[in-house]
Write an enzyme that holds these catalytic residues in place. Sequence first.
Site, PDB file in Angstrom:
ATOM      1  N   VAL A   1      -8.303   1.407  44.673  1.00 20.85           N
ATOM      2  CA  VAL A   1      -7.155   2.340  44.633  1.00 20.85           C
ATOM      3  C   VAL A   1      -7.574   3.789  44.825  1.00 20.85           C
ATOM      4  O   VAL A   1      -6.757   4.611  45.245  1.00 20.85           O
ATOM      5  CB  VAL A   1      -6.318   2.253  43.326  1.00 20.85           C
ATOM      6  CG1 VAL A   1      -5.464   1.015  43.279  1.00 20.85           C
ATOM      7  CG2 VAL A   1      -7.148   2.448  42.093  1.00 20.85           C
TER       8      VAL A   1
ATOM      9  N   TYR B   1      -9.265   9.807  30.398  1.00 21.30           N
ATOM     10  CA  TYR B   1      -8.161   8.836  30.512  1.00 21.30           C
ATOM     11  C   TYR B   1      -6.821   9.486  30.158  1.00 21.30           C
ATOM     12  O   TYR B   1      -5.829   9.320  30.869  1.00 21.30           O
ATOM     13  CB  TYR B   1      -8.473   7.662  29.584  1.00 21.30           C
ATOM     14  CG  TYR B   1      -7.497   6.504  29.634  1.00 21.30           C
ATOM     15  CD1 TYR B   1      -7.548   5.559  30.663  1.00 21.30           C
ATOM     16  CD2 TYR B   1      -6.551   6.345  28.625  1.00 21.30           C
ATOM     17  CE1 TYR B   1      -6.663   4.487  30.683  1.00 21.30           C
ATOM     18  CE2 TYR B   1      -5.673   5.270  28.645  1.00 21.30           C
ATOM     19  CZ  TYR B   1      -5.733   4.347  29.666  1.00 21.30           C
ATOM     20  OH  TYR B   1      -4.858   3.275  29.686  1.00 21.30           O
TER      21      TYR B   1
HETATM   22  N1  LIG Z   1      -4.411  -2.742  27.794  1.00 16.83           N
HETATM   23  C1  LIG Z   1      -3.895  -1.693  27.176  1.00 16.83           C
HETATM   24  O1  LIG Z   1      -3.864  -1.605  25.929  1.00 16.83           O
HETATM   25  C2  LIG Z   1      -3.283  -0.585  27.976  1.00 16.83           C
HETATM   26  C3  LIG Z   1      -2.595   0.412  27.273  1.00 16.83           C
HETATM   27  C4  LIG Z   1      -2.007   1.452  27.986  1.00 16.83           C
HETATM   28  C5  LIG Z   1      -2.100   1.491  29.359  1.00 16.83           C
HETATM   29  N2  LIG Z   1      -2.793   0.503  30.025  1.00 16.83           N
HETATM   30  C6  LIG Z   1      -2.854   0.610  31.484  1.00 16.83           C
HETATM   31  O2  LIG Z   1      -2.372  -0.580  32.063  1.00 16.83           O
HETATM   32  C7  LIG Z   1      -3.037  -0.804  33.309  1.00 16.83           C
HETATM   33  C8  LIG Z   1      -3.653  -2.190  33.319  1.00 16.83           C
HETATM   34  O3  LIG Z   1      -4.557  -2.269  32.226  1.00 16.83           O
HETATM   35  P1  LIG Z   1      -5.154  -3.674  31.719  1.00 16.83           P
HETATM   36  O4  LIG Z   1      -5.332  -3.553  30.268  1.00 16.83           O
HETATM   37  O5  LIG Z   1      -4.379  -4.789  32.291  1.00 16.83           O
HETATM   38  O6  LIG Z   1      -6.601  -3.581  32.383  1.00 16.83           O
HETATM   39  P2  LIG Z   1      -7.574  -4.760  32.896  1.00 16.83           P
HETATM   40  O7  LIG Z   1      -7.281  -6.037  32.193  1.00 16.83           O
HETATM   41  O8  LIG Z   1      -8.930  -4.159  32.803  1.00 16.83           O
HETATM   42  O9  LIG Z   1      -7.148  -4.889  34.439  1.00 16.83           O
HETATM   43  C9  LIG Z   1      -7.292  -3.790  35.282  1.00 16.83           C
HETATM   44  C10 LIG Z   1      -6.843  -4.132  36.672  1.00 16.83           C
HETATM   45  O10 LIG Z   1      -6.989  -2.963  37.487  1.00 16.83           O
HETATM   46  C11 LIG Z   1      -7.823  -3.297  38.588  1.00 16.83           C
HETATM   47  N3  LIG Z   1      -8.638  -2.159  38.986  1.00 16.83           N
HETATM   48  C12 LIG Z   1      -9.451  -1.409  38.210  1.00 16.83           C
HETATM   49  N4  LIG Z   1     -10.044  -0.467  38.961  1.00 16.83           N
HETATM   50  C13 LIG Z   1      -9.587  -0.649  40.229  1.00 16.83           C
HETATM   51  C14 LIG Z   1      -9.812   0.007  41.466  1.00 16.83           C
HETATM   52  N5  LIG Z   1     -10.636   1.072  41.557  1.00 16.83           N
HETATM   53  N6  LIG Z   1      -9.180  -0.434  42.566  1.00 16.83           N
HETATM   54  C15 LIG Z   1      -8.342  -1.496  42.491  1.00 16.83           C
HETATM   55  N7  LIG Z   1      -8.082  -2.163  41.367  1.00 16.83           N
HETATM   56  C16 LIG Z   1      -8.711  -1.732  40.245  1.00 16.83           C
HETATM   57  C17 LIG Z   1      -8.660  -4.447  38.144  1.00 16.83           C
HETATM   58  O11 LIG Z   1      -9.074  -5.158  39.309  1.00 16.83           O
HETATM   59  P3  LIG Z   1     -10.481  -5.955  39.405  1.00 16.83           P
HETATM   60  O12 LIG Z   1     -10.968  -6.144  38.003  1.00 16.83           O
HETATM   61  O13 LIG Z   1     -10.102  -7.195  40.106  1.00 16.83           O
HETATM   62  O14 LIG Z   1     -11.381  -5.119  40.218  1.00 16.83           O
HETATM   63  C18 LIG Z   1      -7.658  -5.238  37.304  1.00 16.83           C
HETATM   64  O15 LIG Z   1      -6.838  -6.026  38.128  1.00 16.83           O
HETATM   65  C19 LIG Z   1      -4.055   0.310  33.451  1.00 16.83           C
HETATM   66  O16 LIG Z   1      -3.523   1.373  34.216  1.00 16.83           O
HETATM   67  C20 LIG Z   1      -4.255   0.781  32.017  1.00 16.83           C
HETATM   68  O17 LIG Z   1      -4.701   2.094  31.931  1.00 16.83           O
HETATM   69  C21 LIG Z   1      -3.386  -0.525  29.361  1.00 16.83           C
END
Ligand SMILES: NC(=O)c1ccc[n+]([C@@H]2O[C@H](COP(=O)([O-])OP(=O)(O)OC[C@H]3O[C@@H](n4cnc5c(N)ncnc54)[C@H](OP(=O)(O)O)[C@@H]3O)[C@@H](O)[C@H]2O)c1
Length: 247
Positions: free
Chosen positions: A64, A155
């Site tokens: 991205v 972040y």
């Molecule tokens: N989990 C929480 O508590 C939480 C809370 C608030 C906000 N969020 C936000 O929600 C979103 C998803 O978080 P999550 O917890 O589901 O994280 P996750 O389980 O670590 O998944 C992250 C996803 O983003 C992809 N990704 C990461 N870097 C990338 C890059 N440079 N290019 C393309 N794809 C990329 C990963 O793809 P690959 O691994 O396949 O490369 C994966 O599909 C994020 O924006 C995070 O900041 C999460």
Amino acid sequence: MDLSGKAALVTGGSMGIGRAIALDLAANGADVALTYRRHADGAQAVLAAIQALDRRGLVIQADVASFAEAQCAVETVVKAFGRLDILVNNAGLNRDAVVWKMSEEQWDEVIATDLKGCFNYIHAAAPIFKEQGCGKIVTITSINGLRGKFGQSNYSAAKAGVIGLTKSVARELGRYNVNVNAVAPGLIETDMVRQAPQQVRDMALAEIVLGRLGTPEEVAYVVTFLCSDKARHITGEVIQVDGGQYI
Ligand SMILES: NC(=O)c1ccc[n+]([C@@H]2O[C@H](COP(=O)([O-])OP(=O)(O)OC[C@H]3O[C@@H](n4cnc5c(N)ncnc54)[C@H](OP(=O)(O)O)[C@@H]3O)[C@@H](O)[C@H]2O)c1
């Protein structure tokens, strides 16, 4: 929600919240393309699940943070599905450290992925939405972009930037009937959070008035609603899905 006939693109759909969003959009009738960077197996499993729902699916490997790859990904989706109606900017990562120990690389990677990544995809999709006179954009921010967080200056800055981006683009695209909103999760049970130290998880849990972590599906339901016609008069909003973690 009825999203039949709609084509969606979800960034970072190989796991966690993005996976749940991709599957919920498909369960509600949309054809769904997803991007990923590293987890090809996860992305392929999501693709199979989309196809099992009798929807068209597409997997694209793209960082991205790359402006050129974002443009190419959006073009690939339009070529495959013949249209694009929904963009969900979900991909994100964290590289935590207190500010005096944070490296330039940690700062740059998070800003490039979590903030510039959203700009890259919005920039690529906006002309399509403008031209067709409709579209839905949802960005995934965080409650830590609203309140700040110890150890997460990079972040929190990126996620606060995402909110500014969302509100500005909502103003710019409103006249073209494009809804642009943000969803701000609290602590959600995904790999990103499983990797956090137990002490950090316990402290967050103590803040959540509903007494438990959220699930990826609980974020996805709100995203699907925002992408539906039922949310047609909502734009420029930030909706928290956090069990009352930040009130
Ligand atoms: N989990 C929480 O508590 C939480 C809370 C608030 C906000 N969020 C936000 O929600 C979103 C998803 O978080 P999550 O917890 O589901 O994280 P996750 O389980 O670590 O998944 C992250 C996803 O983003 C992809 N990704 C990461 N870097 C990338 C890059 N440079 N290019 C393309 N794809 C990329 C990963 O793809 P690959 O691994 O396949 O490369 C994966 O599909 C994020 O924006 C995070 O900041 C999460």
